[in-house]
Design a protein around this motif. Structure first.
Motif, short mmCIF file in Angstrom:
data_model
loop_
_atom_site.label_atom_id
_atom_site.label_comp_id
_atom_site.label_asym_id
_atom_site.label_seq_id
_atom_site.Cartn_x
_atom_site.Cartn_y
_atom_site.Cartn_z
N GLU A 1 31.11 39.09 31.97
CA GLU A 1 31.21 37.76 32.59
C GLU A 1 32.66 37.43 32.94
O GLU A 1 32.93 36.87 34.01
N LEU A 2 33.58 37.78 32.04
CA LEU A 2 35.01 37.54 32.32
C LEU A 2 35.47 38.36 33.52
O LEU A 2 36.20 37.86 34.37
N LYS A 3 35.05 39.62 33.58
CA LYS A 3 35.44 40.48 34.70
C LYS A 3 34.90 39.94 36.03
O LYS A 3 35.59 39.98 37.04
N GLU A 4 33.66 39.41 35.99
CA GLU A 4 33.08 38.83 37.21
C GLU A 4 33.85 37.58 37.63
O GLU A 4 34.12 37.38 38.82
N GLU A 5 34.23 36.74 36.66
CA GLU A 5 35.01 35.54 36.99
C GLU A 5 36.35 35.94 37.58
O GLU A 5 36.80 35.36 38.58
N LEU A 6 37.00 36.94 37.00
CA LEU A 6 38.29 37.40 37.50
C LEU A 6 38.17 37.88 38.94
O LEU A 6 38.99 37.53 39.80
N HIS A 7 37.14 38.65 39.23
CA HIS A 7 36.93 39.16 40.59
C HIS A 7 36.74 37.99 41.57
O HIS A 7 37.34 37.97 42.65
N ARG A 8 35.92 37.01 41.18
CA ARG A 8 35.67 35.85 42.04
C ARG A 8 36.97 35.06 42.29
O ARG A 8 37.26 34.66 43.41
N LEU A 9 37.75 34.87 41.24
CA LEU A 9 39.01 34.12 41.39
C LEU A 9 39.98 34.86 42.30
O LEU A 9 40.64 34.24 43.14
N ARG A 10 40.08 36.18 42.11
CA ARG A 10 41.02 36.97 42.92
C ARG A 10 40.62 37.03 44.39
O ARG A 10 41.48 37.11 45.26
N THR A 11 39.33 37.03 44.67
CA THR A 11 38.88 37.19 46.05
C THR A 11 38.60 35.84 46.68
O THR A 11 39.40 35.34 47.47
N GLU A 12 37.51 35.21 46.31
CA GLU A 12 37.07 33.96 46.97
C GLU A 12 38.06 32.81 46.78
O GLU A 12 38.44 32.14 47.74
N GLU A 13 38.47 32.55 45.54
CA GLU A 13 39.31 31.38 45.28
C GLU A 13 40.72 31.53 45.85
O GLU A 13 41.26 30.58 46.42
N ARG A 14 41.32 32.71 45.71
CA ARG A 14 42.66 32.91 46.29
C ARG A 14 42.62 32.70 47.80
O ARG A 14 43.50 32.07 48.37
N SER A 15 41.60 33.23 48.43
CA SER A 15 41.46 33.11 49.87
C SER A 15 41.28 31.64 50.29
O SER A 15 41.90 31.17 51.23
N ARG A 16 40.42 30.93 49.55
CA ARG A 16 40.17 29.52 49.86
C ARG A 16 41.45 28.69 49.73
O ARG A 16 41.77 27.89 50.61
N ILE A 17 42.21 28.91 48.68
CA ILE A 17 43.44 28.13 48.48
C ILE A 17 44.50 28.51 49.51
O ILE A 17 45.21 27.64 50.03
#
Length: 159
Positions: free
Chosen positions: A16-32
């Motif tokens: 679950e932590l690895k999935e959150e990290l992947h989402r933050l690095r890809t989707e969230e970084r891009s959105r911000i």
């Protein structure tokens, strides 16, 4: 914030932590990054509240990414088959009776990262988790919690 203390986790919790990290690095970084670019396009950055908010959000995102990376680096998977279920340890399901009220509760002892009180998963770092660690079925413990002192009798330990 980083320390060198080992973090014991279940395989599921680590995934679950690895999935959150992947989402933050890809989707969230891009959105911000898009929000920052959009705010920049509006001109003067000295009085641009949208830009300041986006930069602050970016700082929080990067801090969370660093925290997850640190946790993953220190994580050790606990092999449930090796956990002694005669005593309360991480991954133990501990059923307790509140000696004062007669109420019964079951807690699963987990790492701080996997704690979720709504699911009965409590951190081994919490006052109750600390009070139950190493105890055996039949033991009575008094645990200081923010609301006062609770008196538990351990009625069952399982995995």
């Amino acid at each position: 914030m980083a320390d060198d203390k080992t973090v014991y986790m279940t395989e599921e919790g680590l995934e679950e932590l690895k999935e959150e990290l992947h989402r933050l690095r890809t989707e969230e970084r891009s959105r911000i990054a898009d929000e920052i670019a959009e705010a920049r396009a509006k001109g003067d950055l000295s009085e641009n509240a949208e830009y300041d908010a986006a930069k602050e959000e970016q700082g929080k995102l990067e801090a969370r990414i660093a925290e997850i990376e640190d946790t993953i680096a220190r994580a050790r998977i606990v092999d449930e088959s090796t956990v002694d279920d005669s005593k309360a340890y991480i991954l133990s399901k501990v059923t307790v009776e509140n000696v004062d009220t007669g109420d019964e509760q079951m807690f699963t002892l987990v790492s701080e990262q996997e704690a979720d009180v709504s699911e009965g998963k409590i951190s081994i770092e919490s006052p109750i988790g600390q009070g139950l660690l190493g105890q055996e079925e039949g033991d009575e413990v008094e645990i200081d919690v923010p609301a006062g002192t609770v008196h538990f009798k351990i009625t069952d330990i399982s995995r």
